[in-house]
Scaffold this active site. Structure first.
Site, PDB file in Angstrom:
ATOM      1  N   ASP A  80      58.899 102.389 126.925  1.00 36.15           N
ATOM      2  CA  ASP A  80      57.545 101.808 126.964  1.00 36.15           C
ATOM      3  C   ASP A  80      57.481 100.436 126.287  1.00 36.15           C
ATOM      4  O   ASP A  80      56.454 100.049 125.740  1.00 36.15           O
ATOM      5  CB  ASP A  80      56.509 102.741 126.295  1.00 36.15           C
ATOM      6  CG  ASP A  80      56.516 104.120 126.900  1.00 36.15           C
ATOM      7  OD1 ASP A  80      56.552 104.200 128.139  1.00 36.15           O
ATOM      8  OD2 ASP A  80      56.506 105.113 126.152  1.00 36.15           O
TER       9      ASP A  80
ATOM     10  N   HIS B 284      56.567 102.615 134.485  1.00 36.51           N
ATOM     11  CA  HIS B 284      56.438 101.190 134.202  1.00 36.51           C
ATOM     12  C   HIS B 284      55.059 100.785 134.691  1.00 36.51           C
ATOM     13  O   HIS B 284      54.727 101.043 135.837  1.00 36.51           O
ATOM     14  CB  HIS B 284      57.408 100.374 135.064  1.00 36.51           C
ATOM     15  CG  HIS B 284      58.834 100.557 134.703  1.00 36.51           C
ATOM     16  ND1 HIS B 284      59.302 100.523 133.416  1.00 36.51           N
ATOM     17  CD2 HIS B 284      59.916 100.726 135.487  1.00 36.51           C
ATOM     18  CE1 HIS B 284      60.610 100.672 133.434  1.00 36.51           C
ATOM     19  NE2 HIS B 284      61.008 100.809 134.670  1.00 36.51           N
TER      20      HIS B 284
HETATM   21  P1  GDP Z   1      57.997 100.151 130.428  1.00 39.47           P
HETATM   22  O1  GDP Z   1      58.202 101.555 130.865  1.00 39.47           O
HETATM   23  O2  GDP Z   1      59.017  99.687 129.443  1.00 39.47           O
HETATM   24  O3  GDP Z   1      57.840  99.214 131.577  1.00 39.47           O
HETATM   25  O4  GDP Z   1      56.627 100.078 129.620  1.00 39.47           O
HETATM   26  P2  GDP Z   1      55.188 100.707 129.985  1.00 39.47           P
HETATM   27  O5  GDP Z   1      54.737 100.211 131.272  1.00 39.47           O
HETATM   28  O6  GDP Z   1      55.185 102.161 129.749  1.00 39.47           O
HETATM   29  O7  GDP Z   1      54.324 100.121 128.790  1.00 39.47           O
HETATM   30  C1  GDP Z   1      54.081  98.811 128.611  1.00 39.47           C
HETATM   31  C2  GDP Z   1      52.555  98.612 128.653  1.00 39.47           C
HETATM   32  O8  GDP Z   1      52.240  97.448 127.964  1.00 39.47           O
HETATM   33  C3  GDP Z   1      52.016  98.426 130.042  1.00 39.47           C
HETATM   34  O9  GDP Z   1      50.712  98.964 130.102  1.00 39.47           O
HETATM   35  C4  GDP Z   1      51.983  96.926 130.225  1.00 39.47           C
HETATM   36  O10 GDP Z   1      50.991  96.474 131.149  1.00 39.47           O
HETATM   37  C5  GDP Z   1      51.621  96.496 128.827  1.00 39.47           C
HETATM   38  N1  GDP Z   1      52.200  95.225 128.400  1.00 39.47           N
HETATM   39  C6  GDP Z   1      53.439  94.737 128.671  1.00 39.47           C
HETATM   40  N2  GDP Z   1      53.618  93.578 128.003  1.00 39.47           N
HETATM   41  C7  GDP Z   1      52.471  93.345 127.311  1.00 39.47           C
HETATM   42  C8  GDP Z   1      52.061  92.321 126.405  1.00 39.47           C
HETATM   43  O11 GDP Z   1      52.773  91.394 126.079  1.00 39.47           O
HETATM   44  N3  GDP Z   1      50.806  92.450 125.864  1.00 39.47           N
HETATM   45  C9  GDP Z   1      49.974  93.475 126.166  1.00 39.47           C
HETATM   46  N4  GDP Z   1      48.777  93.524 125.594  1.00 39.47           N
HETATM   47  N5  GDP Z   1      50.345  94.454 127.015  1.00 39.47           N
HETATM   48  C10 GDP Z   1      51.573  94.387 127.563  1.00 39.47           C
END
Ligand code: GDP
Length: 426
Positions: free
Chosen positions: A13, A41
């Site tokens: 995440d 994701h």
């Molecule tokens: P992944 O599985 O590693 O892709 O991560 P997830 O999707 O589970 O979690 C990342 C969350 O953080 C998602 O809801 C993204 O839209 C959000 N996100 C990613 N980068 C940023 C950021 O720089 N700032 C904010 N506020 N949200 C972010």
């Protein structure tokens, strides 16, 4: 850009999906090489907001070929649902832009059921599984008790293979858990339904395709699920996932062990989060935790479960970056920390009265306590910053502090979930 892996350095995440979505523009092929639909994701782009579980994040870009490699847990039912949902928002998914390796094993319907039954049996000793069948799937894979996707093209052989597996699996379902048995009719329905629908995407040549693409100078992006601390071999055992989440596994899990990876982008979140059970040295509780969870919207993409939260854990992060062989770091969600006056960061662990910067053997984590340093906060909105210089000094100091402790250059700083909310430091 040479072949690149985008991998998680923490517990998952971290925002890998948003990084793949951003960088896929520079690549011809995006490959998922491990894991299943148990994590998600979240990607926000010009087509909308998507929660991807198994589909590679390159699916939104025209001209990119997406590959599901042999290392993934291929759940035909959930994959088909995901394809339909994503298509319904105007994204084209065809055998021209999605290839599934014939050597990927199929997650059988009983894997999800067994996951639930075992977590229920464990009750308060449960692992915190997302109940998507991933652990039963990988255990069966290594017992050679799964069906390969390519067997769908050999219907007679498939039928007798599944019949044999069901006979074996029903013994466990009935005698260990007292659950219902799978009948031939139920399994025929599964094969004729979701398996038939994903069949057009399955091909026997993903390995050659990837190899030839490399030779012809096409650029391949490897996309991982979860993070270093969840790796089956090197993570916090037994609170890991059941596959290898590390970049080193990417060529094997994608279908072409001879692929070369030029750079590894390790994705690190500006604070820590963890889903499920197990030691989490930096964990915060109470109002402090609730606030961070709210600010970062830390609720599981697949399950909606509140994530456990804490300050950045630089001991675990340095270990995670080392495991990934990270050549550069993308630091995400820096904007989330904007509400804090003082920003905590865990720089050492104290274990049995001794201070250490080394990530210990998992059993020692139970008695580890975080040693915290505080940095000045910046207390203003940084989500509009598009260059490092535009960040307030305190935010720049935080980034440089994290970089010093990890020992790997931070080349991307993400300040929002949208594709363009990024600072590139190259
Ligand atoms: P992944 O599985 O590693 O892709 O991560 P997830 O999707 O589970 O979690 C990342 C969350 O953080 C998602 O809801 C993204 O839209 C959000 N996100 C990613 N980068 C940023 C950021 O720089 N700032 C904010 N506020 N949200 C972010």
């Amino acid at each position: 850009m040479s072949n690149t892996a985008i991998v998680g350095v923490n517990w998952g995440d971290e925002g890998k999906g948003r990084m793949v979505d951003l960088l896929s523009e520079d690549f011809d092929i995006v490959v998922r090489f491990q894991g299943g639909g148990n994590a998600g994701h979240t990607v926000i782009n010009d087509k909308g907001k998507f929660a991807l579980h198994l589909l590679p994040s390159g699916i939104f870009r025209e001209g990119i070929i997406n590959v599901l490699g042999n290392g993934v847990a291929l759940d035909p039912e959930n994959l088909w649902k995901e394809i339909c949902e994503t298509r319904s928002k105007g994204v084209s998914i065809t055998p021209e832009n999605l290839m599934i390796s014939s050597r990927a094993s199929l997650l059988m319907p009983w894997h999800r059921e067994l996951d639930e039954l075992e977590e229920a049996r464990l009750a308060d000793r449960k692992f915190g599984s997302t109940k998507q069948g991933i652990a039963p799937f990988y255990s069966d894979k290594y017992q050679k008790k799964t069906v390969l996707a390519g067997e769908l093209f050999y219907p007679e052989r498939l039928k007798s293979h599944i019949r044999g597996l069901a006979e074996w699996k029903n013994l466990t379902l009935k005698n260990v858990y007292g659950a219902k048995e799978w009948t031939e009719a139920m399994l025929d329905e599964w094969v004729d339904g979701c398996c038939e629908r994903i069949k057009p995407f399955i091909c026997d040549t993903t390995g050659e395709f990837l190899y030839n693409s490399q030779i012809n100078g096409m650029r391949i992006l490897f996309e991982a699920q979860l993070g270093s601390l969840r790796d089956i071999d090197y993570g916090i055992h037994p609170y890991t996932t059941s596959s290898n989440t590390l970049a080193a596994y990417a060529p094997i899990g994608s279908g072409c062990p001879a692929l070369k990876i030029g750079s590894v982008i390790g994705v690190v979140k500006a604070y820590s989060t963890c889903v499920g059970e197990g030691p989490f040295v930096c964990e915060m509780f109470g109002e402090e935790a609730d606030r961070l969870r709210r600010e970062g919207f830390e609720y599981g993409a697949k399950t909606g479960r509140p994530r456990r939260v804490g300050p950045i854990d630089l001991v675990a992060t340095r270990y995670g970056a080392f495991l990934q062989g990270a050549t550069e770091i993308a630091l995400t969600k820096l904007d989330v920390l904007s509400y804090l006056d003082k920003i905590p960061a865990c720089v050492h662990y104290e274990i049995d009265g001794k201070t250490t910067g080394r990530f210990p053997f998992p059993a020692a984590l139970d008695s580890a306590k975080p040693v915290i340093e505080y940095l000045d906060g910046w207390r203003c909105d940084i989500s509009g910053a598009r260059s490092f210089e535009e960040l307030p000094e305190a935010a720049r100091n935080y980034v440089l502090f994290v970089q010093r402790w990890i020992g790997v250059p931070i080349t991307y700083v993400s300040v929002g979930p949208e594709r363009e909310s990024i600072i590139i430091r190259k």
